[in-house]
Every structure is written in structure tokens, then in C-alpha cells.
Enzyme design. Structure first.
Site, PDB file in Angstrom:
ATOM      1  CG  ASP A  61      61.823  21.598   2.423  1.00  0.00           C
ATOM      2  OD1 ASP A  61      62.857  21.292   1.781  1.00  0.00           O
ATOM      3  OD2 ASP A  61      60.696  21.618   1.904  1.00  0.00           O
ATOM      4  CG  HIS A 151      69.850  34.553  22.447  1.00  0.00           C
ATOM      5  ND1 HIS A 151      70.829  33.608  22.628  1.00  0.00           N
ATOM      6  CD2 HIS A 151      69.022  34.058  21.483  1.00  0.00           C
ATOM      7  CE1 HIS A 151      70.596  32.600  21.795  1.00  0.00           C
ATOM      8  NE2 HIS A 151      69.517  32.858  21.096  1.00  0.00           N
ATOM      9  CG  ASP A 205      69.876  28.303  26.825  1.00  0.00           C
ATOM     10  OD1 ASP A 205      70.072  27.192  26.309  1.00  0.00           O
ATOM     11  OD2 ASP A 205      70.320  29.371  26.347  1.00  0.00           O
ATOM     12  CB  ALA A 242      69.516  36.335   8.010  1.00  0.00           C
ATOM     13  CB  SER A 243      68.391  36.550  13.299  1.00  0.00           C
ATOM     14  OG  SER A 243      69.273  35.525  13.737  1.00  0.00           O
ATOM     15  CG  HIS A 377      72.991  29.320  23.836  1.00  0.00           C
ATOM     16  ND1 HIS A 377      71.626  29.222  23.950  1.00  0.00           N
ATOM     17  CD2 HIS A 377      73.263  29.285  22.512  1.00  0.00           C
ATOM     18  CE1 HIS A 377      71.097  29.119  22.741  1.00  0.00           C
ATOM     19  NE2 HIS A 377      72.073  29.158  21.850  1.00  0.00           N
TER      20      HIS A 377
END
Length: 561
Positions: A61, A151, A205, A242-243, A377
């Protein structure tokens, strides 16, 4: 540039005023981000995410960081700082809190709302400390300053960690959009001010370090999205993470301007947009959002559906629409807008969904044919900008595969950071910041921990190897009735094969080989059932490879006659 050496051993005792940094995930992969800071016998965790499995990890998963290095010191953790609310940064939190439930979670309002909702499903009520940019929080011997970063999710934070060993600036995931939709700029002034005071280690990053120039501004997607809403003759189905609150805000605004109503489809989308709306991150015009049932009564040109599944996930709404097993039937006149990136490794699944949708008559607008997505990014130009602003003494690229880390390291060197002060570390590599210098001092275990349905860590590489063999080569079960005294077969063996191409005569030729193997075992006095099974399994396996060039999983079952 210091690279981790393959034969690194256990790290030495940490000097009194030094700071130890160990990434337990996120270095060498996109996901599973988790970094542990150790100072004065205390620990601070930054992020605790999951990695999503690839095709060679069937049945898994998600994949977690390995907590074994800190497991016997969970009581020493002063907090988990969460830089933002993406799964690859918060998805592992429930599993860490199952081992110690009262570790405080430190994050911004939206990040804490997302993780609290996720923890509710695990029946965990967390201790939370809400922070915002400009705040300073003391967590044990760590003093943390928080900075706004933008972001592809609102409320992202970078964190500066001050200790006796010096100042570390950890960017989290970030970019430098100069026209963010929420007007919340990445705090370059704050970065520069910190640089003036002195940054001893800059952790940046690396995801887009190979991409030249600057990342496109989110607002530049407006025209492409507006065009879709202006020209689509029928329903518009938008798929997004979904974010991605800002992307969905653009969709809501375009829908309102086009006189359409909107329904959210899919559990995670409904939950997250509900949270974002309640907290004011998503401005939802009155009367715009309706129930799916309401939407069915409207003419197609008044309909917008917002769903998940832009990565080709088999259970997500969009994939099910493409496969015709969703209540929403895609047809002629529908426009599907895929407003998200391609995650490396998912391309085939995504193109399969696009092909499926086009086959039903939809017009599919995606990153490949329109400007409907920008990355979350910083590209190379932005990273270089940051190095020049911050002027760090040491640099450690984070968040990326090895090629991204390497590209980011080269950017740091190009701006004048001495080569021997740029550290390329991998998961589990121990980096100590001591007297102003960062260096690699050892390695700890940081392997993959697989979550498979209800088991955590139960699945091993050996299990996955078996699963791959089952998928690719099939399975052959050999049932033998053996007379324990003589070692002879009481009746001919039974063969049960699945996924292995065979007919009634396929296994005839292997029977004499089995008889020889049993006779040889009897001569040598081998009568133990499991030893006989091993010998027969090996003999049948060798035979199937010689004759069929296949290596199915062989399951021998020996029964005493």
C-alpha cells in the site's frame, strides 16, 4: 563533494556541542521524507512521510521510513515539525504515533488540519502546536524559526533550527512563485536575514534541480484553464491532487465565471476541500458547490466535477470513469482537464487513463497538450538565487533521487560553496555538524518498511520476490504420496499449475526425475518431510527452467503414505 562511502560503519559518539542529522527517507527517492536531528541527547523530527509503491512492489500500500534507529529513544523526541500537508511528508505520522502517541506535532493551521483528519481514521488524537511564519518555538534544545514558503499546497513552511552547533535552514518543499494566488511569498527577506546571521547548514529541496530557469507562476495557468471553461461544449471533469487548494480555487473561479455548478467527487477530495473551505484557504462562492445528485439534473454545459485520480491510481475516480465502472459515464462532449504533474514511474498508468477517456469520446486536456500544470518545486535558477542569498557554510541537498541531489550539489558549488562543504548523503547516512563543518560520520539502517493491508513491516524483499515470480512465472504445486519406509512413490505425483502454460502431458517427463531424487534421498537416509520437499522442489525447478525457460514458484507437498 562528500559522497557516502559504501562501507560506512556505526557512527561514533556525538561530541557534546555537535548536531547529528540523519535522513531516514527522502534522499534517493521522491517521497518518504523524514529527517532526524539529534543534539544534547534529544531528538527533533522534521516530516514523516510515505513513498508510494512501484510496479515491482506488488500488493504494497505504502512504504514507510525505518524507525528502528530511534525506536529505543522515542521518549527523547521533542516534536515532529511538519513542513506542509502532502502525503510524502505527513503520511507516516500515524505509524510513528502508534509507537508513542503524545509526540507533539508542530505545523501550520492547514497542515495540522489535514494530519488531524488523517489521524482520526487511525483513531489517534494528536497533541498539536500550531505555528505560522515569523514564529519561534523552543523544542527541548532546538529553537525553531518558521518561514513562509510557497508550494503546490497552501501554508508551507521552511524551518531554521538553532542549536549550540549552529543554524540549520531546512526549506521543506518550496518554490519562489513571485505571483502566488494567495499572495503568500516565499520569505526571501527572512532567508537573507538568516544568511546575514550565518547559516551553518542549508538543506534544500532538490526535486527540480535538473530543470533550468524558473518555475512558471501558478497564475500563468489561468488562461489555459479559462479557455477550457470558455470553450467546453458539455461537462467539465477536472482531476487534481486532493490537496492542491490553489489549483482547485482557479477551477472554482472559472466555473463561477462560466455559470457552472461544481461537485467534488471522491472521499479525499471531499474531505480536504471541506477542511480548506472551513479554514478559509478555499474561497467558495455561495451556491457554487452542489451535491452530485443535484448536478445530474442540470444541463451538461452547467456541470463541473472535481475528482482525484490524475496519477492513474486504479481505485481513483478518474481511472474508474475510464474503465466504465463509475456512476459518471464519460461520453461525447465531455472535457477532462488533468491539472497535475506526471509522477515519475506513473506515466503508463496515466496514459492508459487518457486513452480510455478519449475512447469514450472525451476531449482530454493535460500537461502534454496545454499549460494546465506547473511544478511545486524550485527550478535551478531559484535554487542558485537561494544559495547566493543565504551564503551557507555547508550544503546538504534533500528531497530527490540521486540525480537530483547531485544536480543540486553542483548548483551550490557553482555559487561558490567549497566542494568539500557540499554533502551528498543517502537515506541512513549520518551527517554531523561540529565546529562549523558538516561531515559524514557513519550509517544507520534506513531500509524500506512496507505497509501491506493490516501489516506493517511484515512484508520483506523475499516476499516481494515471490510475488513477482508468481505474477511473471506462475506457480506449480507438486503433491507426492511417499512410502516412508522405501522412499518410493505410492502413486504418480499430482501437479497443480496456475499461470504456467501446461497441458496433461507437460509434467510427464519430470516424474522419473522425482523418483530418482527420492531414491537418492532414501539411500542417503534422508526421510524428513521438509528435507524431501526441498530436494524435490529444487529438482522440479531445475527441470522447468531447462525445458521451459521458466522459473515458476514450486510448492512441493510430501505426504507420508
Amino acid at each position: 563533494m562528500s559522497h557516502p562511502h559504501p562501507d560506512l560503519g556505526t557512527p561514533p559518539r556525538l561530541p557534546d556541542n555537535a548536531l547529528r542529522i540523519v535522513a531516514l527517507g527522502g534522499l534517493g527517492e521522491i517521497g518518504r521524507n523524514m529527517t532526524v536531528f539529534e543534539h544534547k541527547g534529544r531528538l527533533l523530527v522534521v516530516d514523516c512521510g510515505v513513498l508510494f509503491p512501484e510496479e515491482h512492489q506488488p500488493g504494497v500500500d505504502v512504504i514507510l521510513p525505518d524507525f528502528s534507529w530511534i525506536r529505543d529513544r522515542l521518549d527523547k523526541i521533542d516534536g515532529i515539525v511538519l513542513t506542509h500537508g502532502h502525503e510524502d511528508h505527513i503520511g507516516g505520522v500515524p505509524y510513528l504515533l502508534k509507537e508513542r502517541g503524545d509526540i507533539p506535532l508542530i505545523g501550520s493551521k492547514l497542515t495540522l488540519a489535514f494530519i488531524t483528519a488523517k489521524l482520526k481514521e487511525h483513531r489517534i488524537k494528536p497533541q498539536t502546536i500550531e505555528v505560522k511564519e515569523g514564529d519561534r518555538r523552543k523544542l527541548g534544545p532546538f529553537e525553531c524559526d518558521f518561514f513562509a514558503v510557497n508550494h503546490s499546497i497552501p501554508d508551507g513552511l521552511a524551518v531554521a533550527i538553532r542549536t549550540r552547533a549552529g543554524v540549520v535552514l531546512h526549506t521543506g518543499d518550496f518554490k519562489m512563485d513571485q505571483f502566488p494566488l494567495d499572495r503568500r511569498l516565499t520569505d526571501l527577506r527572512g532567508f537573507a536575514k538568516l544568511g546575514e546571521q550565518g547559516v551553518d547548514l542549508f538543506m534544500t529541496d532538490s526535486t527540480n534541480a535538473e530543470v533550468p530557469g524558473f518555475t512558471t507562476a501558478e497564475k500563468d495557468l489561468g488562461p489555459a484553464i479559462d479557455t477550457v471553461f470558455r470553450t467546453a461544449p458539455g461537462r467539465i471533469i477536472v482531476s487534481s491532487f486532493a490537496s492542491h487548494v490553489h489549483r482547485i480555487q482557479q477551477v472554482l473561479d472559472a466555473a463561477k465565471a462560466g455559470g457552472r455548478k461544481v461537485a467534488f467527487v471522491g472521499r479525499s477530495m471531499v474531505r480536504n476541500m471541506g477542511i480548506a473551505g472551513d479554514l478559509g484557504y478555499l474561497k467558495i462562492p455561495k451556491g457554487l458547490i452542489v451535491d452530485l445528485k443535484e448536478l445530474e439534473k442540470l444541463p451538461d454545459r452547467k456541470v463541473t466535477l472535481v475528482c482525484t485520480g490524475s496519477q492513474g491510481e486504479p481505485m481513483a475516480a478518474l481511472s474508474r470513469m475510464a474503465n466504465r465502472d463509475h456512476m459518471i459515464r464519460i461520453g461525447e462532449g465531455d472535457t477532462v482537464l488533468m491539472a497535475s504533474s506526471l509522477i515519475p514511474g506513473n506515466e503508463n498508468a496515466i496514459y492508459a487513463v487518457i486513452n480510455g477517456l478519449i475512447r469514450w469520446g472525451a476531449n482530454v486536456v493535460h500537461k502534454g497538450n496545454a499549460k494546465v500544470h506547473v511544478s511545486g518545486h524550485a527550478s535551478a535558477g531559484e535554487l542558485v538565487y537561494c544559495y547566493n542569498l543565504v551564503k551557507p557554510r555547508n550544503v546538504m541537498p534533500i528531497h530527490g533521487e540521486y540525480r537530483h541531489l547531485k544536480a543540486n550539489a553542483a548548483l551550490a558549488v557553482a555559487t561558490g560553496v567549497p566542494t568539500d562543504r557540499v554533502i551528498i548523503a543517502e537515506d541512513g547516512v549520518v551527517v554531523d555538524l561540529d565546529q562549523g563543518r558538516a561531515k559524514i560520520t557513519g550509517k544507520v539502517d534506513a531500509g524500506y518498511v512496507y505497509v501491506d493491508a493490516m501489516t506493517v513491516g511484515g512484508v520483506t524483499e523475499a516476499n516481494l520476490k515471490d510475488r513477482r515470480a508468481l505474477a511473471e512465472e506462475g506457480v506449480v504445486t507438486v503433491v507426492l504420496l511417499v512410502d516412508a519406509h522405501t522412499g518410493k512413490l505410492a502413486e504418480p505425483p499430482d501437479f497443480l499449475a496456475r499461470g504456467f502454460v501446461h497441458d496433461d502431458t507437460t509434467f510427464k517427463a519430470v516424474e522419473p526425475i522425482i523418483e530418482d531424487t527420492l531414491a537418492k534421498a532414501a539411500r542417503e537416509g534422508i526421510g524428513e518431510v521438509h528435507q524431501l520437499e526441498e530436494l524435490v522442489g529444487r529438482a522440479v525447478g531445475n527441470w522447468t527452467y531447462r525445458h521451459w525457460r521458466r522459473r515458476p514458484v514450486i510448492i512441493p507437498v510430501v505426504i507420508d503414505a
